[in-house]
Each structure stands twice: as C-alpha cells, then as structure tokens.
Design an enzyme around this catalytic site. Structure first.
Site, PDB file in Angstrom:
ATOM      1  N   ASP A   1       0.817  -1.217   0.000  1.00  0.00           N
ATOM      2  CA  ASP A   1       0.000   0.000   0.000  1.00  0.00           C
ATOM      3  C   ASP A   1       0.850   1.267   0.000  1.00  0.00           C
ATOM      4  OD1 ASP A   1      -2.076  -1.767   0.275  1.00  0.00           O
ATOM      5  OD2 ASP A   1      -2.904  -0.855   2.085  1.00  0.00           O
ATOM      6  N   ASP A   2       0.263   2.327  -0.520  1.00  0.00           N
ATOM      7  CA  ASP A   2       0.728   3.717  -0.357  1.00  0.00           C
ATOM      8  C   ASP A   2       1.838   4.149  -1.306  1.00  0.00           C
ATOM      9  OD1 ASP A   2      -1.108   3.630   1.658  1.00  0.00           O
ATOM     10  OD2 ASP A   2       0.310   3.884   3.301  1.00  0.00           O
TER      11      ASP A   2
ATOM     12  N   HIS B   1      -5.887   2.725  -4.567  1.00  0.00           N
ATOM     13  CA  HIS B   1      -5.875   3.006  -3.125  1.00  0.00           C
ATOM     14  C   HIS B   1      -6.185   4.479  -2.878  1.00  0.00           C
ATOM     15  CE1 HIS B   1      -5.174   1.949   0.975  1.00  0.00           C
ATOM     16  NE2 HIS B   1      -4.046   2.616   1.116  1.00  0.00           N
TER      17      HIS B   1
ATOM     18  N   HIS C   1      -5.294   9.517  -0.385  1.00  0.00           N
ATOM     19  CA  HIS C   1      -5.229   8.728   0.851  1.00  0.00           C
ATOM     20  C   HIS C   1      -6.000   9.393   2.004  1.00  0.00           C
ATOM     21  CE1 HIS C   1      -3.282   6.306   4.124  1.00  0.00           C
ATOM     22  NE2 HIS C   1      -3.249   5.395   3.173  1.00  0.00           N
TER      23      HIS C   1
ATOM     24  N   HIS D   1       3.663  -2.212   3.241  1.00  0.00           N
ATOM     25  CA  HIS D   1       3.608  -0.858   2.688  1.00  0.00           C
ATOM     26  C   HIS D   1       4.927  -0.547   1.976  1.00  0.00           C
ATOM     27  CE1 HIS D   1       0.472  -0.767   5.762  1.00  0.00           C
ATOM     28  NE2 HIS D   1      -0.055   0.263   5.114  1.00  0.00           N
TER      29      HIS D   1
END
Length: 244
Positions: free
Chosen positions: A56-57, A107, A111, A201
């Site tokens: 993620d991210d 995603h 965010h 991540h």
C-alpha cells in the site's frame, strides 16, 4: 409516579437502543455477507500453497524500486495498491510494476481517512485515470484507506466496477509502525497459510524495515513451497477450484 417515570424511561431507552442496533447492522453487513457476495475479499480457502503479497501507499522512488528488485530476484508477483498522487510523481515505477507482471490496484488519489461517497468516487476515478494514462490498464481492485469501510463505500466501489480487497486478519504486518525487522518477519512466518493476503507498505514513510524483512520472508516462504501470485490470480484460483 416515580415507578411510572422509570417505566417510561426504560421503554424509551430500549427503543433508542433498538434503533442504534438496527443502524449498526445496516452500516456494516459483516465479513460473511461480503464474502458470500464476492464484493469484498480478505483471503481465500485453498489447498494450493499460494499467497498474495500486497503493498500500500506507493509508489516511492526508493522503497518501491527495492521491492520490485526483490520480486524480480525470486520470480514473485505482487499487487500494488497505488495512491494516485504518488503515481503522478513516479510514473516510471508504475510502468515498471505493470510491465514486470505485477497487479496495479486503486488506493485512492490522496489517501483520505475520512471521505464522502461523492469524494471517494472522484478519488477512485482520478487514480484510475492516472494509472490508465501510464499503462493502458484500468484497475479492478480497490482497498479502502486504513481498511475502513461502510456499506455505502462498498456499494459505490462495486457500482464503479471495483472489487474491494482487504487482507488476512492475521497477516497485518503493521510495518508502517516500524516495529522492527524481526517482528515483521515473525508475524508473517508464524501465520502464513495457503490463500493468505499479506499486507505491507512500500510508501507513506520509512520502509527500510519492510525491505529487510522481505529479504528473509520471500526466500523462506519459497523454500516452504509457496508461490507468490497477484490478488486477482488468487481469486481466480478459488473460482477454478469451485468449477472443478
């Protein structure tokens, strides 16, 4: 008079409680419901020794590149849940991930931890358009920020053509907290079983511990006979088993 007052008050409280309980049930239909509909995936039940590594991210110029190098070294595939703004900054990493056979997923664009349904749909649209402009591929998977969701969020995502992906509850490495390389390794190695979706991540902070942990986790799981697939491949394997 006092007894009557207490009785009325009790009845009112019961009614209010019932209303809130009903609202809670409506706000979250629960994992079982969503797994049965196929709208949300946490992991799958399978006898095959396959797992999905998810990140993620990202993308991040240092950490995503390091993850990709490791995946290439061990012939492993992964799924990257990309933040649209980061994709715009580092399009070459998005393209590299795609051309090397990894799955790109949505995603959100900025965010946000709290977002209206209208804003969420716009976030998904922006990220989708960004990824498509770089690769010609449109993501079909979406992971809510922080894993927080409501029925309305899922309904909106599904309506826009997405399948929502969470992760195995026992495979949240919490690497974003930087708990130490050993703890990340232990979390994954002690709990891994076929069909897991493992959460890491590759952006959002210092991910040095994540990279060092992966250097041990990937070869160790491979030695145990595990194959690393994308989330969509994991889902497809379940559907193929059901057909057989």
């Amino acid at each position: 008079m006092t007894r009557l007052y207490v009785l009325v008050l009790t009845v009112c409280l019961l009614i209010i409680s019932g209303v809130f309980i009903g609202q809670k049930g409506h706000a979250d239909k629960g994992r079982r419901y969503y797994e049965e509909t196929g709208e949300v995936v946490w992991d799958i039940h399978t006898q095959d020794k396959i797992v999905a590594l998810t990140f993620d991210d990202g993308p991040h110029p240092e950490y995503t590149a390091a993850v990709l190098d490791l995946l290439e070294k061990y012939d492993a595939k992964a799924t990257f849940f990309i933040i649209g703004k980061n994709a715009e900054k580092y399009p070459y990493l998005v393209l590299r991930s795609y051309t090397e056979g990894h799955e790109l997923a949505n995603h959100t664009y900025t965010h946000p931890f709290k977002v209206s349904i209208k804003a969420l749909r716009e976030e998904l649209r922006q990220t989708n358009n960004t990824i498509y402009s770089i690769t010609g591929f449109s993501p079909v998977l979406f992971r809510p920020v922080g894993g927080n969701y409501t029925d309305a969020m899922i309904n909106a995502a599904v309506k826009d053509g997405y399948q929502v992906v969470m992760w195995s509850w026992h495979q949240d490495t919490q690497d974003w907290k930087q708990p130490g390389v050993k703890k990340i390794i232990q979390k994954v190695m002690k709990g891994t079983k076929p069909g897991d979706v493992i959460l890491f991540h590759d952006g959002g902070g210092n991910r040095t511990q994540t990279i060092k942990a992966l250097e041990e986790i990937i070869p160790a799981l491979k030695k145990q006979g595990y194959t690393f697939v994308t989330v969509s491949e994991l889902i497809d394997s379940k559907q193929q088993e059901q057909v057989q």
